[in-house]
Design an enzyme around this catalytic site. Structure first.
Site, mmCIF file in Angstrom:
data_model
loop_
_atom_site.group_PDB
_atom_site.id
_atom_site.type_symbol
_atom_site.label_atom_id
_atom_site.label_comp_id
_atom_site.label_asym_id
_atom_site.label_seq_id
_atom_site.Cartn_x
_atom_site.Cartn_y
_atom_site.Cartn_z
ATOM 1 C CG ASP A 65 -0.987 20.099 -14.355
ATOM 2 O OD1 ASP A 65 -1.470 21.544 -15.573
ATOM 3 O OD2 ASP A 65 -0.502 19.813 -15.092
ATOM 4 C CD GLU A 97 2.732 18.487 -19.776
ATOM 5 O OE1 GLU A 97 2.353 19.416 -18.976
ATOM 6 O OE2 GLU A 97 1.329 17.670 -20.095
ATOM 7 C CD GLU A 98 1.304 22.255 -17.438
ATOM 8 O OE1 GLU A 98 1.127 21.775 -15.802
ATOM 9 O OE2 GLU A 98 1.125 22.523 -17.842
ATOM 10 C CG HIS A 150 4.352 17.119 -16.180
ATOM 11 N ND1 HIS A 150 3.612 18.432 -14.790
ATOM 12 C CD2 HIS A 150 2.945 17.088 -16.584
ATOM 13 C CE1 HIS A 150 2.732 18.939 -15.453
ATOM 14 N NE2 HIS A 150 1.917 17.992 -16.105
ATOM 15 C CG ASP A 205 -1.686 1.555 1.735
ATOM 16 O OD1 ASP A 205 -1.064 1.820 2.112
ATOM 17 O OD2 ASP A 205 -2.713 1.681 0.271
ATOM 18 C CB ILE A 206 1.811 4.278 -2.050
ATOM 19 C CG1 ILE A 206 2.185 3.639 -3.161
ATOM 20 C CG2 ILE A 206 2.120 5.381 -2.310
ATOM 21 C CD1 ILE A 206 3.694 2.959 -2.846
ATOM 22 C CG ASP A 225 -2.513 2.338 -3.160
ATOM 23 O OD1 ASP A 225 -3.565 2.665 -2.048
ATOM 24 O OD2 ASP A 225 -1.601 2.830 -2.578
ATOM 25 C CG HIS A 240 -2.852 24.173 -17.107
ATOM 26 N ND1 HIS A 240 -2.935 24.867 -18.089
ATOM 27 C CD2 HIS A 240 -2.064 23.936 -16.553
ATOM 28 C CE1 HIS A 240 -1.721 23.880 -18.461
ATOM 29 N NE2 HIS A 240 -1.931 22.882 -17.462
HETATM 30 N N1 DTR Z 1 -2.047 18.190 -20.528
HETATM 31 C C1 DTR Z 1 -1.929 18.300 -19.608
HETATM 32 C C2 DTR Z 1 -3.892 17.540 -18.766
HETATM 33 C C3 DTR Z 1 -4.032 16.821 -19.685
HETATM 34 C C4 DTR Z 1 -5.268 17.203 -19.854
HETATM 35 N N2 DTR Z 1 -5.574 16.137 -20.754
HETATM 36 C C5 DTR Z 1 -5.308 15.340 -19.980
HETATM 37 C C6 DTR Z 1 -5.024 13.265 -21.065
HETATM 38 C C7 DTR Z 1 -4.342 13.155 -20.306
HETATM 39 C C8 DTR Z 1 -3.389 13.642 -19.616
HETATM 40 C C9 DTR Z 1 -3.263 14.547 -18.933
HETATM 41 C C10 DTR Z 1 -4.270 15.222 -19.860
HETATM 42 C C11 DTR Z 1 -1.174 19.124 -18.299
HETATM 43 O O1 DTR Z 1 -1.648 20.227 -18.590
HETATM 44 O O2 DTR Z 1 -0.559 18.839 -18.116
HETATM 45 ZN ZN ZN Z 2 -0.889 21.414 -17.150
HETATM 46 ZN ZN ZN Z 3 0.467 17.479 -16.335
HETATM 47 CA CA CA Z 4 -3.013 3.590 0.085
#
Ligand code: DTR
Ligand code: ZN
Ligand code: ZN
Ligand code: CA
Length: 457
Positions: free
Chosen positions: A155, A189-190, A143, A61-62, A324, A305
């Site tokens: 996020d 990533e963003e 990310h 378990d985490i 998990d 965001h």
């Molecule tokens: N692009 C990601 C958020 C995001 C939007 N749709 C999906 C689908 C699957 C994974 C992530 C996402 C972000 O804003 O980091």
């Molecule tokens: Zn994002």
């Molecule tokens: Zn994201």
């Molecule tokens: Ca857990």
């Protein structure tokens, strides 16, 4: 079974191990141990092991509290560095340093990959867990950067913290999987999946082919959560869906489209991918609220965001379940086809009485959490206490109903008990499901019972 029976069976088996001779075949037939095909044949082997090993190594378990502690740290980092953890800002490098410090202390081999994007230096953190087959790499990533407007706790602190704690659980368990484990925290990533694209584009083809699967975790704690599974590699998808099914949690296919996160770069070069997602700015429907709870007509993450993507922007249940699930997938997918010595054994030791000259009875073993099909050398342990075993017809029945004849009846086999292990080529059968040992006594007078039924993968 008494020693003489065991030695007679093992002597026969030993004969078979050195290559089946006519005498050995005759002896096997006499002992009723030479299976004839209803389906692919089974071969006799040494007697049933006295103690069964446990089933597949399950993920730990985490602890949710540990995951949230990482989120608190990321939140403090943002607060102490201009309010965000964005690419090119001090909060991102501080985030990298935090995660790297935890992994170094836990025994991972870490490396930082630098790149430039939008005039600023970016960083990917790669962490390898020593051991496992270097040609079969199970890879989990998230990310670590946020947008500039806030701390980016859901996020994507959620995905980053979830796999960080999973990596630390690997260390605590001193887990030694058949396959090699690699983790990564991506930069930028963003800005357009920059860090993961940079990593894959600089990965030699020979190295790419060693990655058996990449698992992506981007937003796994949304406050109004959905439970979405990426519908890319079917084995990875099934591994996640089976886990949630075990929790009684319905899942949906992630439909926000490919290319929306860091798995895209891996998928584009043919690496199997999968992942989990709890939703972003899309609105939860009434049907989804019905099955998952939460608020219909509201976004899965209203702070997507935004500056309000703080530690208050997390659903604990979603974060816990997805952390998990990540651990379950990493443990399951890294177990590999070469099982640890002794293999994974599933057993049923409940006694089942066999009606004299009557209908067939069964003992059932439920196998779950495995990937793919059963092996070509599935070990079927049979332990039946019964006088005059020649009365007995024994089959292995696979989850789909296919019967594999293990033993035919024999009017000349007056010995007692069937306590042996058969080898069955079950490679055309899915591993998971209800496997049955089916036994029928087809002659009057002698009686007995099924004492144990074991499958070793
Ligand atoms: N692009 C990601 C958020 C995001 C939007 N749709 C999906 C689908 C699957 C994974 C992530 C996402 C972000 O804003 O980091
Ligand atoms: Zn994002
Ligand atoms: Zn994201
Ligand atoms: Ca857990």
């Amino acid at each position: 079974m008494n020693l003489s029976d065991r030695s007679s069976i093992s002597a026969i088996s030993a004969g078979r191990r050195r290559g089946t001779t006519a005498a050995a075949v005759a002896a096997l037939a006499a002992a009723g141990l030479l299976a004839t095909a209803v389906a692919p044949a089974a071969e006799a082997a040494p007697a049933l092991p006295s103690t069964a090993t446990t089933a597949a190594v399950a993920a730990p378990d985490i602890p949710l509290a540990n995951v949230k502690a990482h989120l608190n740290q990321l939140s403090s980092i943002a607060a102490n560095n201009g309010g965000n953890r964005a690419h090119g800002r001090p909060g991102y490098k501080a985030s990298i340093d935090y995660v790297k410090g935890k992994l170094d202390a836990a025994g991972f081999t870490t490396s930082i990959q630098q790149f430039t994007s939008s005039g600023a230096t970016g960083y990917n953190l790669i962490a390898d867990w020593p051991g496992g087959d270097p040609n079969q790499i199970v890879f989990a990533g998230a990310h670590l950067d946020s947008v500039t407007s806030g701390a980016g706790i859901n996020d994507n602190g959620s995905g980053s913290a979830g796999i960080l704690e999973t990596a630390l659980a690997v260390s605590r368990a001193q887990y030694k999987p058949a396959k090699h484990l690699r983790f990564a925290w991506w930069g930028a990533e963003e800005l357009g999946l920059i860090g993961s694209k940079y990593y894959v584009s600089n990965l030699p083809t020979a190295e790419r082919s060693k990655i058996s699967g990449y698992l992506n975790f981007d937003m796994i704690g949304s406050p109004n959560p959905g439970y979405f599974v990426y519908d890319d590699d079917p084995t990875i998808e099934k591994t996640f869906k089976d886990y949630f099914a075990g929790l009684g949690v319905a899942t949906e296919i992630e439909t926000e489209g490919d290319g929306r996160s860091d798995h895209a770069a891996f998928k584009n070069v043919g690496i199997p991918v999968g992942g989990l997602f709890t939703g972003a700015s899309r609105t939860k429907t009434a049907a989804q609220a019905q099955k998952w709870g939460g608020t219909s007509g509201q976004a899965f993450d209203r702070c997507y965001h935004s500056s309000c993507d703080s530690t208050a922007n997390i659903n604990d249940t979603a974060l816990d379940r997805n952390s998990d699930a990540a651990a379950h997938a990493i443990w399951t997918l890294s177990a590999g086809s070469t099982q640890p010595p002794g293999g994974d054994t599933y057993e049923n030791t409940a006694d089942v009485s066999i009606p004299d000259n009557g209908t067939a009875v069964t003992s059932t073993v439920n196998v779950s959490g495995r990937t793919g099909n059963a092996p070509a050398a599935l070990q079927v342990g049979v332990d039946i206490v019964h006088t005059y075993r020649g009365d007995l017809v024994i089959d292995l029945v696979a989850p789909d109903g296919t019967a594999y004849r293990l033993k035919n009846s024999s009017s000349s086999d007056s010995a007692d008990n069937v306590q042996t292990t058969y080898t069955v080529n079950a490679s055309s059968e899915a591993a998971n499901g209800a496997w049955k040992l089916k036994v029928q006594d087809i002659a009057a007078q002698d009686t007995g019972y099924i004492n144990a039924f074991r499958l070793t993968f």
